[in-house]
Write an enzyme that holds these catalytic residues in place. Structure first.
Site, PDB file in Angstrom:
ATOM      1  N   ASP A  59       0.836  -1.201   0.000  1.00 28.87           N
ATOM      2  CA  ASP A  59       0.000   0.000   0.000  1.00 28.87           C
ATOM      3  C   ASP A  59       0.875   1.258   0.000  1.00 28.87           C
ATOM      4  OD1 ASP A  59      -2.108  -1.758   0.379  1.00 28.87           O
ATOM      5  OD2 ASP A  59      -2.075  -1.510   2.566  1.00 28.87           O
TER       6      ASP A  59
HETATM    7  N1  URA Z   1      -1.074  -6.025   3.836  1.00 27.50           N
HETATM    8  C1  URA Z   1      -1.579  -4.775   3.848  1.00 27.50           C
HETATM    9  O1  URA Z   1      -2.611  -4.526   4.415  1.00 27.50           O
HETATM   10  N2  URA Z   1      -0.915  -3.815   3.196  1.00 27.50           N
HETATM   11  C2  URA Z   1       0.246  -4.034   2.549  1.00 27.50           C
HETATM   12  O2  URA Z   1       0.814  -3.109   1.988  1.00 27.50           O
HETATM   13  C3  URA Z   1       0.764  -5.343   2.558  1.00 27.50           C
HETATM   14  C4  URA Z   1       0.075  -6.322   3.210  1.00 27.50           C
END
Ligand code: URA
Length: 237
Positions: free
Chosen positions: A104
């Site tokens: 993310d």
């Molecule tokens: N899980 C998440 O919620 N975000 C990420 O970036 C990676 C794994």
């Protein structure tokens, strides 16, 4: 045939201007003879090129370990926001590199970047079962019941069932989460499902690869032969 500066940039992982500088300084040889003209054409299939005495061989596939900073999106191109590929020089981007899976925008940490589609596919596939470890800070206090629920497989708010996962409590609001699949926003949604919304999230490792302490956020390094041997074995490649 291709330009010497492009060949050196592509093979030695340099930018085009770094390669041109190296060539002008006389540290690059073609068939044993120093060549100081970056624009010189070479036959990439037959000529022998060295930089500082080391042979340059053309590598079709490239593999990088990036320490992704927060605030950067996992995409190859975006008209409005910086992407992880903006952290790489144009010479490498032109080789068709892309991110393996996604983190993310607000997540930092280990992200693999490659131009090997088969490799990327295998790393992402839950079938390969590569463990991904995240360090999270959360709101609220983590409990042994949360650990148990992770071990049994969390059911997300929308009813999606996750595979059993590891939860190790480091302190009241800090933990390590180990997952072997990669659903959308998975770690955030798993922790939300036990009432502990994520404040910060950082990926520490993917399979046998860990974040490199020598890298600053936004920094990357090429995977070593040893890294690749270990990974390819695990991925049956
Ligand atoms: N899980 C998440 O919620 N975000 C990420 O970036 C990676 C794994």
């Amino acid at each position: 045939m291709m330009r010497l500066d492009k060949f050196v940039a592509d093979t030695a992982g340099m930018t085009r201007s770094q390669a041109a500088r190296a060539i002008r300084s006389g540290t690059v040889t073609v068939n044993g003879v120093p060549v100081r003209k970056p624009e010189q054409k070479i036959d990439e299939n037959h000529d022998t090129v060295t930089t500082e005495g080391r042979p340059c061989t053309y590598r079709r596939f490239r593999y990088f370990l990036l320490d992704k900073p927060t605030g950067v999106i996992t995409a190859s191109k975006d008209p409005h926001q910086p992407t992880v590929l903006d952290l790489f020089p144009p010479e490498l981007r032109r080789q068709g590199i892309f991110p393996v899976g996604r983190l993310d925008k607000d997540t930092s940490g280990l992200l693999l970047i490659t131009n090997d589609g088969e490799f990327a596919h295998r790393v992402i596939s839950p079938k390969s079962g590569l463990a991904k470890v995240y360090r999270a800070t959360v709101e609220g206090s983590l409990t042994p019941e949360d650990v148990e629920r992770f071990r049994n497989g969390i059911v997300l708010a929308d009813g999606t069932k996750c595979l059993p996962a590891g939860l190790e409590i480091l302190s009241e609001g800090e933990c390590l989460v180990t997952v072997r699949e990669g659903k959308y926003h998975q770690v955030r949604r798993m922790l939300a499902a036990v009432g502990k919304p994520v404040l910060t999230l950082r990926r520490l490792s993917v399979g046998p690869l860990s974040l490199d302490p020598a890298l600053a956020p936004g920094g990357y390094r090429e995977l070593s032969e040893e890294d690749l041997c270990t990974l390819f074995k695990l991925l049956h490649m």
